[in-house]
Write a protein that holds these residues in place. Structure first.
Motif, PDB file in Angstrom:
ATOM      1  N   GLU A  37       1.471  -1.113   0.503  1.00 18.68           N
ATOM      2  CA  GLU A  37       0.082   0.063   0.165  1.00 18.68           C
ATOM      3  C   GLU A  37       0.928   1.209  -0.347  1.00 18.68           C
ATOM      4  OE1 GLU A  37      -3.117   0.230  -0.482  1.00 18.68           O
ATOM      5  OE2 GLU A  37      -4.219   2.206  -0.126  1.00 18.68           O
ATOM      6  N   ARG A  40       2.739   1.585  -3.402  1.00 23.39           N
ATOM      7  CA  ARG A  40       1.564   2.020  -4.355  1.00 23.39           C
ATOM      8  C   ARG A  40       1.108   3.752  -4.124  1.00 23.39           C
ATOM      9  NH1 ARG A  40      -3.617   2.977  -5.068  1.00 23.39           N
ATOM     10  NH2 ARG A  40      -4.293   3.123  -2.627  1.00 23.39           N
ATOM     11  N   ARG A  41       1.303   4.017  -2.863  1.00 27.31           N
ATOM     12  CA  ARG A  41       1.102   5.847  -2.492  1.00 27.31           C
ATOM     13  C   ARG A  41       2.721   6.539  -2.229  1.00 27.31           C
ATOM     14  NH1 ARG A  41      -3.755   6.975  -1.272  1.00 27.31           N
ATOM     15  NH2 ARG A  41      -5.210   4.573  -0.187  1.00 27.31           N
ATOM     16  N   ALA A 136      -3.758   5.419   4.327  1.00 22.86           N
ATOM     17  CA  ALA A 136      -4.614   6.254   3.618  1.00 22.86           C
ATOM     18  C   ALA A 136      -4.755   7.860   4.378  1.00 22.86           C
ATOM     19  CB  ALA A 136      -5.797   6.208   3.253  1.00 22.86           C
ATOM     20  N   ASP A 139      -1.542   9.637   4.079  1.00 20.80           N
ATOM     21  CA  ASP A 139      -1.440  10.830   2.800  1.00 20.80           C
ATOM     22  C   ASP A 139      -2.628  11.475   2.220  1.00 20.80           C
ATOM     23  OD1 ASP A 139      -1.085  10.110   0.468  1.00 20.80           O
ATOM     24  OD2 ASP A 139      -1.388   8.590  -0.621  1.00 20.80           O
TER      25      ASP A 139
END
Ligand code: DQA
Length: 148
Positions: A37, A40-41, A136, A139
């Motif tokens: 994750e 990916r970010r 998330a 982010d």
């Protein structure tokens, strides 16, 4: 952005440990999912686990000025540790508390969280996905800060 993910006692036994509560996925699965994750970010991440309260305090102290956020599952120390609460307050790193299980629906003693007193947010009862939600969150907070 660089995140530190810390996991407390017995989380290394995920997959073996009370799978009806914590699920069948292993600690290696958790590490893999969080790394994927973050990759990916485009977020840097270090993931550590310890069964020792003192080692966890030292890990938090060493994180001072090195990380933008802490994702922390203090496991059983959640419910007992003023030392971990104080360590988070001392270094001032924004912290999201994560629990695999829904602690608020379990035994009374699990409803108390010392670490939660210093956390920006608590995510519980979502299994490994809770860690991804915490990533998330950081982010979105960071991109929001850049926009304003
Ligand atoms: C836990 C919940 C704690 O009450 C327990 O002691 C753990 C794991 C969780 O992830 O659900 O070890 O933090």
């Amino acid at each position: 952005m660089k995140l530190l993910v810390l996991n407390g006692p017995n989380l290394n036994l995920l997959g073996i440990r009370e799978p009806e509560i914590y699920g069948k996925k292993t600690y290696a699965d958790l590490v893999c999912a969080v790394k994927k994750e973050c990759r990916r970010r485009g977020i840097g991440v270090k993931i550590l686990q310890s069964n020792s309260e003192a080692v966890l305090v030292t890990m938090i102290q060493k994180a001072y000025k090195k990380y933008d956020g802490l994702i922390f599952n203090p496991a059983a120390y959640t419910h007992t540790s003023v030392a971990l609460l104080d360590a988070i307050k001392a270094v001032g790193i924004p912290t999201v508390e994560v629990h695999l299980s829904e602690v608020s629906k379990r035994e009374e003693f699990r409803k108390i969280s010392y670490v939660g007193l210093a956390a920006k947010k608590t995510i519980a009862g979502k299994g490994i996905d809770g860690y991804l939600e915490a990533v998330a969150y950081f982010d979105s907070v960071t991109s929001g800060a850049l926009k304003s």
